[in-house]
Each structure stands twice: as structure tokens, then as C-alpha cells.
Design a protein around this motif. Structure first.
Motif, PDB file in Angstrom:
ATOM      1  N   ASN A  60       0.841  -1.104  -0.196  1.00  0.00           N
ATOM      2  CA  ASN A  60       0.075   0.072   0.015  1.00  0.00           C
ATOM      3  C   ASN A  60       0.891   1.149  -0.037  1.00  0.00           C
ATOM      4  O   ASN A  60       0.576   2.075   0.434  1.00  0.00           O
ATOM      5  N   GLY A  61       2.023   1.168  -0.663  1.00  0.00           N
ATOM      6  CA  GLY A  61       2.835   2.566  -0.879  1.00  0.00           C
ATOM      7  C   GLY A  61       3.760   2.509   0.657  1.00  0.00           C
ATOM      8  O   GLY A  61       4.351   3.720   0.658  1.00  0.00           O
ATOM      9  N   ALA A  62       3.570   1.799   1.437  1.00  0.00           N
ATOM     10  CA  ALA A  62       4.366   2.146   2.596  1.00  0.00           C
ATOM     11  C   ALA A  62       5.640   2.009   2.411  1.00  0.00           C
ATOM     12  O   ALA A  62       6.242   0.801   1.678  1.00  0.00           O
ATOM     13  N   ARG A  63       6.646   2.612   3.048  1.00  0.00           N
ATOM     14  CA  ARG A  63       8.226   2.223   2.950  1.00  0.00           C
ATOM     15  C   ARG A  63       8.694   1.192   3.979  1.00  0.00           C
ATOM     16  O   ARG A  63       8.025   0.873   4.989  1.00  0.00           O
ATOM     17  N   ALA A  64       9.852   0.900   3.526  1.00  0.00           N
ATOM     18  CA  ALA A  64      10.382  -0.339   4.450  1.00  0.00           C
ATOM     19  C   ALA A  64      10.722   0.357   5.850  1.00  0.00           C
ATOM     20  O   ALA A  64      10.444  -0.416   6.747  1.00  0.00           O
ATOM     21  N   LEU A  65      10.663   1.394   5.895  1.00  0.00           N
ATOM     22  CA  LEU A  65      11.067   1.963   7.375  1.00  0.00           C
ATOM     23  C   LEU A  65       9.976   3.219   7.436  1.00  0.00           C
ATOM     24  O   LEU A  65      10.133   4.298   6.844  1.00  0.00           O
ATOM     25  N   SER A  66       8.917   2.752   8.142  1.00  0.00           N
ATOM     26  CA  SER A  66       7.909   3.883   8.037  1.00  0.00           C
ATOM     27  C   SER A  66       7.455   4.195   9.542  1.00  0.00           C
ATOM     28  O   SER A  66       8.089   3.652  10.500  1.00  0.00           O
ATOM     29  N   GLY A  67       6.552   5.019   9.815  1.00  0.00           N
ATOM     30  CA  GLY A  67       6.120   5.648  11.199  1.00  0.00           C
ATOM     31  C   GLY A  67       7.255   6.142  11.984  1.00  0.00           C
ATOM     32  O   GLY A  67       7.121   6.710  13.077  1.00  0.00           O
ATOM     33  N   LEU A 111      11.326  -2.861  10.441  1.00  0.00           N
ATOM     34  CA  LEU A 111      11.576  -2.717   9.117  1.00  0.00           C
ATOM     35  C   LEU A 111      10.212  -3.631   8.479  1.00  0.00           C
ATOM     36  O   LEU A 111       9.862  -4.938   9.016  1.00  0.00           O
ATOM     37  N   SER A 112       9.891  -3.174   7.457  1.00  0.00           N
ATOM     38  CA  SER A 112       8.728  -3.992   6.907  1.00  0.00           C
ATOM     39  C   SER A 112       9.089  -5.423   6.489  1.00  0.00           C
ATOM     40  O   SER A 112      10.115  -5.672   6.209  1.00  0.00           O
ATOM     41  N   ALA A 113       8.114  -6.201   7.064  1.00  0.00           N
ATOM     42  CA  ALA A 113       8.197  -7.720   6.434  1.00  0.00           C
ATOM     43  C   ALA A 113       8.515  -8.085   5.057  1.00  0.00           C
ATOM     44  O   ALA A 113       8.935  -9.027   4.537  1.00  0.00           O
ATOM     45  N   LEU A 114       7.861  -7.002   4.397  1.00  0.00           N
ATOM     46  CA  LEU A 114       8.211  -7.111   2.818  1.00  0.00           C
ATOM     47  C   LEU A 114       9.432  -6.944   2.211  1.00  0.00           C
ATOM     48  O   LEU A 114       9.587  -6.872   1.023  1.00  0.00           O
ATOM     49  N   SER A 115      10.060  -5.974   3.192  1.00  0.00           N
ATOM     50  CA  SER A 115      11.758  -5.653   2.539  1.00  0.00           C
ATOM     51  C   SER A 115      12.287  -6.937   2.551  1.00  0.00           C
ATOM     52  O   SER A 115      12.405  -7.811   3.287  1.00  0.00           O
ATOM     53  N   GLU A 116      13.231  -6.996   1.512  1.00  0.00           N
ATOM     54  CA  GLU A 116      14.156  -8.305   1.256  1.00  0.00           C
ATOM     55  C   GLU A 116      15.584  -7.788   1.215  1.00  0.00           C
ATOM     56  O   GLU A 116      15.784  -6.582   0.891  1.00  0.00           O
ATOM     57  N   LYS A 117      16.555  -8.443   1.660  1.00  0.00           N
ATOM     58  CA  LYS A 117      17.935  -8.321   1.552  1.00  0.00           C
ATOM     59  C   LYS A 117      18.325  -8.330  -0.027  1.00  0.00           C
ATOM     60  O   LYS A 117      17.961  -9.387  -0.650  1.00  0.00           O
TER      61      LYS A 117
END
Ligand SMILES: *[C@@H]1O[C@H](CO)[C@@H](O)[C@H](O)[C@H]1NC(C)=O
Ligand SMILES: *[C@@H]1O[C@H](CO)[C@@H](O)[C@H](O)[C@H]1NC(C)=O
Ligand SMILES: *[C@@H]1O[C@H](CO)[C@@H](O)[C@H](O)[C@H]1NC(C)=O
Ligand SMILES: *[C@@H]1O[C@H](CO)[C@@H](O)[C@H](O)[C@H]1NC(C)=O
Ligand SMILES: *[C@@H]1O[C@H](CO)[C@@H](O)[C@H](O)[C@H]1NC(C)=O
Length: 181
Positions: A60-67, A111-117
Motif C-alpha cells: 500500500n505504498g508504505a516504506r520499508a522504514l515507516s512511522g 523494518l517492513s516484513a516485505l523488505s528483502e535483502k
């Protein structure tokens, strides 16, 4: 002739301000092979190159590091970002600090769970705008730092040891006042 002079002055100022703006925009430059991520700084440890999530399905457009907090400028370095994130936000500890596009700094508790190394040598390739010897992420890629538990102990220790003697005396007086009340 005050009027034409005023117009001339206005145009000159406008022109120089446009020039100044242009000069202040620093496009990302590819980091030299010698450029590196700092291993550790301000209690944070480098944990690799991670994907930005704004374009990932279901984010939904959220960043890897948000809030948390965000900062961007043309003097960005790893140290200035870590210093910024280490201050925390609304009482929350910023567990993660990430740099992107050479000039953007993101702080987040998670860190967003959707972010990958990612492959860092392929993706985290921009030099920091404020120090070309340091890496500050890439396009949609974060040079990511994680606050280590060791550093938290270190901060707590230094806070305790930094209290001057009058501090405990004041605390004692407060206790006595509280007891009397
Ligand atoms: C990384 O994120 C971009 C957009 O943010 C997305 O298009 C891409 O599929 C992601 N790559 C991986 C490996 O997750
Ligand atoms: C740039 O951003 C960093 C990190 O937020 C901050 O420490 C620094 O003061 C900023 N520099 C300017 C010129 O605003
Ligand atoms: C990572 O990227 C570099 C540069 O593109 C490439 O040489 C290397 O083989 C890649 N490593 C992996 C594990 O894919
Ligand atoms: C730039 O970064 C390098 C590598 O981290 C560091 O050794 C150097 O002191 C930095 N330069 C400045 C001016 O901070
Ligand atoms: C960051 O550190 C925390 C606490 O040590 C750990 O649970 C987490 O897996 C780390 N995250 C990454 C991306 O390394």
C-alpha cells in the motif's frame, strides 16, 4: 529612475535564487569501489542492503522504514543519519536507520516484513552526498543499520554514570518531600 532599478534588482535576485537552487541539487553519484558502509556507529550496526517497499505489491505504498522520522539533504552522511535516528521519535527508539538515493535518511522502529535483502554491490551503489567515501543506499535500496542490544546497555550505563552527585541528593530530597506530603 527607481522603478527600472527595482525591476532589475528583482530579476537579478530571482535569477540568482534560481541558480542557487540548481546548484544545491546534487544528483546521486555512483560510489567509488573504495566507498564502504560504516561497520558500526552511534550504536548501530550495518546489516546490509535492503529493498524499499513503496512499489511492492500489498505494501500500500508504505516504506520499508515507516512511522518514524525522515530527513533528506545534500550534506547527508552515514554518521549524520545515525545521529538523527539515534535521537528517537515521540519516545520510541528508532531500531533501524536507512540511507537511500545518496541523500535520504529514514528511521523506523520496525523494518517492513516485505523488505528483502539485496545484492549490495549491485543495488546500494550511491555515494553519500555529504561524503563520497561512504555509501548511502541506491535507487529503491536502503543501506540499513540496526541498533544492537549491546549499544543500548552502553547508553544506559553512560546515562547512569553521567549523573552528578547532586542528582541523587535531589532525588532523596524529592522522596522526603513526597513522604511528608
Ligand atoms: C524491490 O522493490 C521494488 C519497488 O519498491 C519492486 O519493484 C521489486 O520487485 C522489489 N524487489 C525485490 C527483490 O523484492
Ligand atoms: C542533513 O540531515 C542530517 C540527518 O538528518 C542532519 O544531521 C543534518 O543536520 C542535515 N543537514 C542540513 C544542512 O540540514
Ligand atoms: C552482486 O552484484 C555484483 C555486481 O552486479 C555481481 O558481480 C555479483 O555476481 C552479484 N552477486 C550475487 C550473489 O548475485
Ligand atoms: C568520510 O568518510 C570516510 C569513510 O567513512 C571517513 O574516514 C572520513 O573521515 C569522512 N570524512 C569526513 C569529512 O567526515
Ligand atoms: C535487528 O536487531 C534485532 C535485535 O537484535 C534483531 O531481532 C533483528 O533480526 C535485526 N534485524 C536485521 C534486519 O538484521
Amino acid at each position: 529612475m527607481p522603478f527600472p532599478f527595482a525591476v532589475f534588482l528583482f530579476l537579478t535576485l530571482l535569477f540568482t535564487s534560481v541558480l542557487a537552487q540548481d546548484a544545491s541539487i546534487v544528483n546521486p553519484t555512483t560510489a567509488a569501489p573504495s566507498a564502504t558502509a560504516l561497520a558500526t556507529a552511534k550504536g548501530y550496526t550495518y546489516v546490509g542492503c535492503w529493498n524499499e517497499t513503496v512499489g511492492v505489491a500489498n505494501s500500500n505504498g508504505a516504506r520499508a522504514l515507516s512511522g518514524g522520522m525522515t530527513s533528506a539533504n545534500n550534506t547527508m552522511t552515514v554518521s549524520s543519519c545515525l545521529e538523527y535516528c539515534s535521537q528517537g521519535y515521540n519516545g520510541a527508539t528508532m531500531q533501524y536507520a536507512g540511507l537511500e538515493y545518496g541523500r535520504e535518511c529514514y528511521c523506523g522502529a520496525y523494518l517492513s516484513a516485505l523488505s528483502e535483502k539485496l545484492n549490495e554491490s549491485a543495488r546500494c551503489i550511491y555515494a553519500c552526498d555529504g561524503n563520497s567515501s561512504q555509501v548511502c543506499g541506491g535507487a529503491l535500496a536502503l543501506t540499513l543499520y540496526n541498533l544492537t542490544s549491546d549499544s543500548k546497555t552502553g547508553i544506559a550505563w553512560s546515562l547512569v554514570s553521567a549523573q552528578p552527585a547532586w542528582y541523587s541528593a535531589a532525588a532523596l530530597v524529592m522522596l522526603i518531600v513526597a513522604a511528608v506530603l
